[in-house]
Design a protein around this motif. Structure first.
Motif, PDB file in Angstrom:
ATOM      1  N   ILE A   1       6.970  18.608  11.685  1.00 17.04           N
ATOM      2  CA  ILE A   1       6.581  18.068  12.991  1.00 17.04           C
ATOM      3  C   ILE A   1       7.498  16.923  13.378  1.00 17.04           C
ATOM      4  CG2 ILE A   1       4.781  16.810  14.222  1.00 17.04           C
ATOM      5  CD1 ILE A   1       4.249  19.799  13.991  1.00 17.04           C
ATOM      6  N   ARG A   2       7.829  16.070  12.434  1.00 17.14           N
ATOM      7  CA  ARG A   2       8.743  14.962  12.737  1.00 17.14           C
ATOM      8  C   ARG A   2      10.122  15.482  13.137  1.00 17.14           C
ATOM      9  NH1 ARG A   2       7.737   9.769  10.831  1.00 17.14           N
ATOM     10  NH2 ARG A   2       5.606   9.472  10.133  1.00 17.14           N
ATOM     11  N   GLU A   3      10.598  16.473  12.403  1.00 20.35           N
ATOM     12  CA  GLU A   3      11.892  17.058  12.745  1.00 20.35           C
ATOM     13  C   GLU A   3      11.860  17.657  14.152  1.00 20.35           C
ATOM     14  OE1 GLU A   3      12.706  19.842   9.661  1.00 20.35           O
ATOM     15  OE2 GLU A   3      13.235  18.310   8.186  1.00 20.35           O
ATOM     16  N   LEU A   4      10.766  18.340  14.455  1.00 22.80           N
ATOM     17  CA  LEU A   4      10.620  18.926  15.792  1.00 22.80           C
ATOM     18  C   LEU A   4      10.647  17.844  16.861  1.00 22.80           C
ATOM     19  CD1 LEU A   4       9.825  21.105  17.883  1.00 22.80           C
ATOM     20  CD2 LEU A   4       7.444  20.722  17.216  1.00 22.80           C
ATOM     21  N   LEU A   5       9.862  16.797  16.665  1.00 19.27           N
ATOM     22  CA  LEU A   5       9.794  15.732  17.661  1.00 19.27           C
ATOM     23  C   LEU A   5      11.155  15.086  17.878  1.00 19.27           C
ATOM     24  CD1 LEU A   5       6.408  14.061  16.674  1.00 19.27           C
ATOM     25  CD2 LEU A   5       6.921  15.198  18.842  1.00 19.27           C
ATOM     26  N   LEU A   6      11.857  14.831  16.782  1.00 16.12           N
ATOM     27  CA  LEU A   6      13.131  14.125  16.906  1.00 16.12           C
ATOM     28  C   LEU A   6      14.251  15.016  17.440  1.00 16.12           C
ATOM     29  CD1 LEU A   6      12.828  11.913  13.753  1.00 16.12           C
ATOM     30  CD2 LEU A   6      12.893  11.147  16.126  1.00 16.12           C
ATOM     31  N   ASP A   7      14.016  16.316  17.434  1.00 14.54           N
ATOM     32  CA  ASP A   7      14.983  17.221  18.049  1.00 14.54           C
ATOM     33  C   ASP A   7      14.644  17.478  19.513  1.00 14.54           C
ATOM     34  OD1 ASP A   7      17.271  18.696  17.991  1.00 14.54           O
ATOM     35  OD2 ASP A   7      16.499  20.334  16.781  1.00 14.54           O
ATOM     36  N   LEU A   8      13.349  17.481  19.829  1.00 15.07           N
ATOM     37  CA  LEU A   8      12.911  17.839  21.175  1.00 15.07           C
ATOM     38  C   LEU A   8      12.823  16.637  22.121  1.00 15.07           C
ATOM     39  CD1 LEU A   8      11.878  19.970  23.135  1.00 15.07           C
ATOM     40  CD2 LEU A   8       9.612  19.758  22.105  1.00 15.07           C
TER      41      LEU A   8
END
Length: 686
Positions: free
Chosen positions: A142-149
């Motif tokens: 989820i953190r990776e998703l947020l920081l990419d999106l």
């Protein structure tokens, strides 16, 4: 194969040799606009448009996506609205296509009374299909998703565009590099002060769409952020926000935590810190929600967790600003840390340590000192992750074969264990294991015989310190337990939880006595007054409540901080209360009047933990107690409460201070935090 472009065709695939569709008899179009060979129908979108996979014969049969406007409506106003939105999508793609994570527009045209747009094909899978195939996401993902999106959202918002339909179906993971791509700008709107839609034409997806967009047609950057929060919730829990919205309306977002660990589902391990971010994304009131993608990035990029995000994670927009560090349960909400290269590069890094990493990377950086003195603190090492909570036994217990003279220290960690330390030998006595989540709080009973621990696993455990064995587990909270505290007589335990409640427990029976309700956000800290008549609670709702323990009623609510309350502590004489906040300040409160008597300002980041030293402890010449505070600015500060002045600063070379504790004789300060999973000990005798 060739695909029939009749929107009403139920079997559109045909052999290339066919001149007419075998199903609906519509003439087939071998090449749309002379060079797009449509080969497959991908999706039908809400009765308004159909998406096809095609090949561009002028580009060596390179794949592309063709979207056809085919609204199944006759009403003139709605039809005009659909045409307008379709054209807007093409315009948005043309304007935003320069971003590498947004498909760019290849063509926009009309043919045979249908409107078409052609866009770049992204070889990948949307996150809904990913969820269905591989199961729920974990915190790291989820953190990776947020920081990419989030940088993509920042980019489109800065270009005056609101997406208005963020959901898993509109987020693709590109197969070539694993990066996130945002698609479907058909519902996007130009950003104005208020985007007012006609009744019946509100755009978005139920469960993901915020109330201001659903009811009034108003859309802001914060509206997209609500949808992003709902998306993350779905990926974490596997529970559709649409289903919750249908059952409960918008009330589900006020207690979204409880859905993460429903019976029959795998338990979701979620840090309090990421929980804070999701909680703020999901605020129904837009004024309480994050207002920009940058704000979310700031909170996330000072939270720590090893990520596998590419170094270009925030590319496509201007460099991010300095980010705000993380806050543990009682001070932050965790995760483990790294991605240091990204932080040092100024690109990444909520929950973590840009400031801490920057310090540790500087040459000739001062190491641990006490107010300019050269003495070094001693350290205890043994935890495998961040130390969230430390506590001294109020007495020196008679532990078998330990020869304890200088006292016992307990430490709770993200590694899901508690350790007991002999400070005389600085050796470990016991490792207490049994929690299934991070340990957020530890506290000793007044007689030093029992230790209580609160965890992200929603339970409290009581431990026998003579044997190192678990006595019992207290269950009842529906979210992580951020703080635990014993009453002065040792008969009652208070627990504070992210489920917005405080529970009182009978320690003899292990039964719940009562639940105190009144806070409107997670409760981060609890403390008993020495007379056992009052309980204080500090919450993310920016208030402190004083409770009458006889009646279970609120005595008063203390207001004055501008951000989350993270830690509270009663003064030794019981006449005042200290509170620490994410707003970087400490306030002292007169409990008789309920007024703030002093605000202490010197920390440069959120203050995570407080502890008092009696006046006879640190300095006999001081008439009042000394206050000690630990912060994400990597320091522990000592305060003269009579003057409100800082007495001295204990420096750390790196890492946030999540918890501080004072030895019973007032001569030792211990700090637990994120630096190398160490506990540091300062001797502070005058």
């Amino acid at each position: 194969m060739i695909c029939c472009l009749n929107p009403d065709c139920h079997d559109p695939l045909n052999p290339e040799s066919n001149l007419y569709c075998h199903s609906c008899k519509t003439p087939l179009i071998p090449l749309l606009r002379g060079h797009y060979r449509v080969i497959k129908r991908l999706s039908v979108e809400g009765g308004f448009s159909i998406t096809y996979l095609a090949e561009d014969i002028d580009k060596l049969n390179e794949k592309c996506v063709v979207k056809q406007l085919a609204p199944k409506i006759q009403e003139t106003g709605m039809l005009q609205k659909a045409v307008k939105l379709f054209k807007q999508e093409a315009q948005r793609l043309q304007e935003l296509g320069e971003h590498p994570q947004i498909p760019h527009l290849l063509a926009y045209f009309e043919q045979d009374n249908y409107l078409y747009l052609v866009q770049q094909f992204i070889d990948g899978q949307n996150l809904l299909k990913e969820l269905q195939q591989r199961g729920k996401f974990n915190e790291r993902e989820i953190r990776e998703l947020l920081l990419d999106l989030l940088p993509i959202l920042k980019f489109i918002h800065e270009h005056g565009v609101i997406h208005r339909d963020i959901k898993p179906q509109n987020i693709l993971r590109r197969q070539s590099d694993g990066r996130i791509v945002l698609i479907d700008f058909g519902a996007s709107k130009l950003l104005t002060a208020t985007v007012q839609a006609k009744i019946g034409t509100t755009i978005g997806s139920h469960g993901y769409t915020p109330i201001e967009q659903m009811q009034d047609g108003e859309a802001y950057p914060a509206s997209d952020l609500f949808s992003l929060g709902a998306t993350c919730f779905y990926l974490l829990s596997g529970i559709s926000p649409y289903k919750l919205w249908m059952q409960h309306g918008y009330s589900w977002v006020a207690s979204w935590w409880q859905y993460l660990n429903n019976p029959g589902r795998d338990e979701v391990s979620l840090s309090v810190e990421l929980g804070m971010v999701l909680d703020k994304l999901l605020k129904t009131d837009i004024q309480q929600r994050y207002q920009s993608a940058d704000e979310v990035i700031k909170d996330l990029t000072h939270q720590a967790l090893p990520l596998s995000v590419p170094p270009t994670i925030l590319s496509g927009s201007s460099p991010t600003q300095t980010v705000q560090p993380r806050t543990k349960p009682k001070n932050r909400l965790m995760v483990n840390a790294s991605v240091m290269l990204l932080a040092i590069a100024g690109i990444w890094y909520f929950q973590s340590r840009q400031a801490a990493i920057t310090q540790s990377s500087q040459p000739n950086q001062p190491r641990d000192t006490i107010a300019g003195n050269s003495e070094q603190p001693s350290t205890l090492k043994g935890h495998a992750s961040d130390v969230n909570s430390v506590a001294f036994s109020p007495i020196v217990p008679n532990l078998p074969n330990q020869g304890v003279q200088k006292g016992i220290l307990a430490s709770g960690s993200d590694d899901k264990t508690i350790k007991l330390w002999n400070l005389g030998t600085q050796k470990k006595i016991f490792t207490l294991a049994g929690h299934s989540g991070w340990i957020w709080s530890v506290a000793f009973s007044p007689d030093g015989q029992i230790l209580a621990s609160g965890s992200a696993d929603k339970t409290i455990k009581l431990w026998n310190l003579q044997t190192g064995k678990e006595i019992r587990t207290l269950k009842g909270h529906t979210a992580g337990v951020a703080s635990v505290a014993f009453s002065a007589d040792g008969k009652t335990l208070a627990s504070a939880s992210l489920d917005q409640t405080i529970k009182l427990w009978n320690l003899q029976t292990g039964k719940e006595i009562r639940t105190l309700k009144g806070h409107t956000a997670g409760v981060a800290s609890v403390a008993f007054s020495s007379d056992r008549k009052t309980l204080a609670s500090g919450s993310w709702d920016k208030t402190i409540k004083l409770w009458n323990l006889d009646t279970a009623k609120t005595i008063r609510t203390l207001k004055g901080h501008s951000d989350w309350i993270i830690s509270i502590a009663f003064s030794p004489d019981g006449a005042s209360l200290a509170s620490a906040s994410k707003d970087k300040t400490i306030k002292l409160w007169n409990l008789v009047t309920g007024e703030a008597t002093r605000t202490l300002k010197a920390h440069t980041d959120k203050v995570n933990s407080l502890a008092f030293i009696p006046g006879t402890g640190y300095n006999k010449s001081l008439e009042e107690a000394t206050l000690v505070s630990g912060s994400n600015d990597n320091t522990i500060k000592m305060w003269d409460l009579k003057t409100g002045k800082e007495i001295r600063t204990l420096k750390r070379d790196s890492g946030y201070i999540y918890s501080v504790a004072i030895s019973p004789d007032g001569q030792t300060i211990v700090g637990g935090g994120s630096a190398d999973n160490l506990i540091k000990i300062w001797q502070i005798a005058d």
